[in-house]
Scaffold this active site. Structure first.
Site, PDB file in Angstrom:
ATOM      1  N   SER A  33       0.722  -1.336  -0.120  1.00 33.81           N
ATOM      2  CA  SER A  33       0.080   0.139   0.173  1.00 33.81           C
ATOM      3  C   SER A  33       0.893   1.199  -0.197  1.00 33.81           C
ATOM      4  CB  SER A  33      -0.747   0.165   1.217  1.00 33.81           C
ATOM      5  OG  SER A  33      -1.632  -1.004   1.334  1.00 33.81           O
ATOM      6  N   HIS A  64      -4.201   0.723  -4.819  1.00 35.54           N
ATOM      7  CA  HIS A  64      -3.711  -0.518  -5.467  1.00 35.54           C
ATOM      8  C   HIS A  64      -4.124  -0.311  -6.887  1.00 35.54           C
ATOM      9  CE1 HIS A  64      -2.358  -2.384  -1.630  1.00 35.54           C
ATOM     10  NE2 HIS A  64      -3.620  -1.832  -1.285  1.00 35.54           N
ATOM     11  N   HIS A  86      -5.980  -8.538  -0.809  1.00 35.46           N
ATOM     12  CA  HIS A  86      -6.042  -8.917   0.808  1.00 35.46           C
ATOM     13  C   HIS A  86      -6.995 -10.130   1.130  1.00 35.46           C
ATOM     14  CE1 HIS A  86      -4.003  -5.054   0.232  1.00 35.46           C
ATOM     15  NE2 HIS A  86      -3.104  -5.389   1.103  1.00 35.46           N
ATOM     16  N   TYR A  88      -8.732  -9.741   3.771  1.00 36.03           N
ATOM     17  CA  TYR A  88      -9.992  -9.113   4.148  1.00 36.03           C
ATOM     18  C   TYR A  88     -11.050  -8.777   3.056  1.00 36.03           C
ATOM     19  CZ  TYR A  88      -7.417  -4.719   3.175  1.00 36.03           C
ATOM     20  OH  TYR A  88      -6.274  -3.986   2.488  1.00 36.03           O
ATOM     21  N   GLU A  89     -10.195  -9.018   1.963  1.00 37.66           N
ATOM     22  CA  GLU A  89     -11.209  -8.733   1.049  1.00 37.66           C
ATOM     23  C   GLU A  89     -12.154 -10.019   0.185  1.00 37.66           C
ATOM     24  OE1 GLU A  89      -9.421  -5.643  -2.177  1.00 37.66           O
ATOM     25  OE2 GLU A  89      -7.754  -6.491  -1.218  1.00 37.66           O
ATOM     26  N   ALA A 116       2.615  -2.205   4.097  1.00 38.32           N
ATOM     27  CA  ALA A 116       2.304  -1.085   4.976  1.00 38.32           C
ATOM     28  C   ALA A 116       2.130  -1.497   6.401  1.00 38.32           C
ATOM     29  CB  ALA A 116       1.466  -0.048   4.778  1.00 38.32           C
ATOM     30  N   MET A 214      -1.756  -6.647   7.684  1.00 34.01           N
ATOM     31  CA  MET A 214      -3.006  -7.495   6.999  1.00 34.01           C
ATOM     32  C   MET A 214      -2.679  -8.025   5.928  1.00 34.01           C
ATOM     33  SD  MET A 214      -6.219  -4.525   7.414  1.00 34.01           S
ATOM     34  CE  MET A 214      -5.950  -3.433   9.011  1.00 34.01           C
ATOM     35  N   SER A 215      -1.441  -8.297   5.619  1.00 30.40           N
ATOM     36  CA  SER A 215      -0.872  -8.971   4.212  1.00 30.40           C
ATOM     37  C   SER A 215       0.428  -9.786   4.357  1.00 30.40           C
ATOM     38  CB  SER A 215      -0.852  -7.819   3.186  1.00 30.40           C
ATOM     39  OG  SER A 215       0.476  -6.885   3.671  1.00 30.40           O
ATOM     40  N   ASN A 238       2.336   4.060  10.828  1.00 28.49           N
ATOM     41  CA  ASN A 238       1.479   4.365  12.141  1.00 28.49           C
ATOM     42  C   ASN A 238       2.203   3.732  13.295  1.00 28.49           C
ATOM     43  OD1 ASN A 238      -0.180   2.283  10.646  1.00 28.49           O
ATOM     44  ND2 ASN A 238      -0.389   2.028  12.731  1.00 28.49           N
ATOM     45  N   HIS A 250      -7.008   4.513   6.372  1.00 29.44           N
ATOM     46  CA  HIS A 250      -6.230   4.078   5.290  1.00 29.44           C
ATOM     47  C   HIS A 250      -5.710   5.077   4.436  1.00 29.44           C
ATOM     48  CE1 HIS A 250      -4.955   1.392   2.007  1.00 29.44           C
ATOM     49  NE2 HIS A 250      -5.771   2.065   1.051  1.00 29.44           N
TER      50      HIS A 250
HETATM   51  N1  HPA Z   1      -2.352  -2.553  11.743  1.00 37.21           N
HETATM   52  C1  HPA Z   1      -2.430  -3.375  10.701  1.00 37.21           C
HETATM   53  N2  HPA Z   1      -2.513  -3.085   9.320  1.00 37.21           N
HETATM   54  C2  HPA Z   1      -1.807  -2.079   9.049  1.00 37.21           C
HETATM   55  C3  HPA Z   1      -1.603  -1.099  10.199  1.00 37.21           C
HETATM   56  C4  HPA Z   1      -1.805  -1.639  11.436  1.00 37.21           C
HETATM   57  O1  HPA Z   1      -1.547  -0.711  12.639  1.00 37.21           O
HETATM   58  N3  HPA Z   1      -0.855   0.026   9.471  1.00 37.21           N
HETATM   59  C5  HPA Z   1      -0.817  -0.185   8.173  1.00 37.21           C
HETATM   60  N4  HPA Z   1      -1.205  -1.511   8.000  1.00 37.21           N
END
Ligand code: HPA
Length: 282
Positions: A33, A64, A86, A88-89, A116, A214-215, A238, A250
């Site tokens: 990402s 993406h 991902h 989650y999709e 990310a 998440m990937s 973050n 996001h």
């Molecule tokens: N958690 C999960 N996935 C992420 C995060 C996070 O803090 N930051 C970027 N992708």
């Protein structure tokens, strides 16, 4: 399922090889990402949209775009995979399998995975990079569950060297040469799409992770199954939930990935150069 999947892999690999027009990229890079800008650094680049590659993912998430690019970076040919789907999709890992097995069938030997991620340590800061030394699969699922696709790899896959220690050495060397500061740590994958709760972040820390995302874990598992060597890094976008006052989103992920993108791009370029130099010396 298996035979049409195998056909998709073969057809997509053939299209990638045709687009490569005689070039033989050994390294494929999955761009996470906000990290798609690397593709703009490729010289003599050609692009094949995922839509033209049978069985490849169809993408929906902002940030993406689905595209395979082949070009020269750091003096060597690479394949850049712009965009992934991902967990989650979708419940279906088949498109991700098609993508990774197709680049292997097209001749790639190394998969560089980027993503990310949220940091779990105060000294691993936003817009900095962390080399992934190992992972924890906390997604509650494996992309290899179900019947094994014997033509691509074995039923049981050892994961003791999932993130290749030799390639990690080369990534460290690349970081020194490119001047991109590189932390190291364990990446823990949650399924998403929610960001974690502060309690989940405390759990992740207690379990020994340094970053959460998440990937990448499914990608690594599929790649190891078919015999690709895997290396990669997280762009910290973050601090994990509860570790700072920032509100996670996001948009925030993409913005902070963009801030660190120059370092990321310099690192990948230096890594490609490093691998090519070692090969030439061997
Ligand atoms: N958690 C999960 N996935 C992420 C995060 C996070 O803090 N930051 C970027 N992708």
């Amino acid at each position: 399922m298996t035979s049409s999947h195998a056909d998709n892999v073969a057809q997509s690999a053939a299209k990638i090889r045709t687009a490569a027009a005689g070039r033989r990229p050994r390294i494929a890079v999955i761009l996470g990402s906000g990290l798609g800008g690397l593709a703009d650094r490729l010289e003599n680049a050609v692009s094949v949209p995922y839509a033209d590659l049978p069985g490849f993912p169809t993408l929906t998430v902002q940030g993406h775009s689905g595209e395979v690019m082949i070009g020269t970076l750091g003096g060597a040919d690479v394949i850049a995979l712009k965009g992934r789907k991902h967990f989650y999709e979708t419940d279906d890992p088949t498109p991700l399998k098609t993508m990774i097995r197709a680049v292997k069938a097209a001749g790639a030997e190394i998969l560089f995975i980027s993503n990310a991620a949220g940091s779990l340590r105060a000294d691993i800061k936003v817009s900095e990079l962390m080399m992934i030394t190992d992972h924890i699969n906390f997604m509650g699922l494996s992309p290899l569950a179900g019947a094994n696709d014997e033509e691509f790899g074995p039923r049981f896959v050892p994961m003791s060297d999932a993130w290749d220690t030799g390639l990690q050495q080369q990534l460290r060397a690349a970081a020194q040469k490119s001047g991109a500061p590189l932390h190291e740590g364990v990446y823990m994958a949650f399924r998403g799409p929610t960001f974690e709760t502060p309690a989940e972040i405390r759990m992740a820390i207690a379990m020994g992770a340094q970053a959460v995302g998440m990937s990448s874990v499914p990608d690594c598992i599929i790649a190891r199954h078919c015999g690709l060597r895997v290396v990669g890094c997280s762009m910290i976008t973050n601090m994990g939930a509860g570790l700072s006052d920032e509100k996670l989103s996001h948009a925030h992920t993409l913005e902070n990935a963009g801030r660190g993108a120059a370092h990321f791009e310099a690192l990948v370029e230096a890594f490609v150069r490093e691998v090519a130099a070692q090969d030439a010396a061997a």
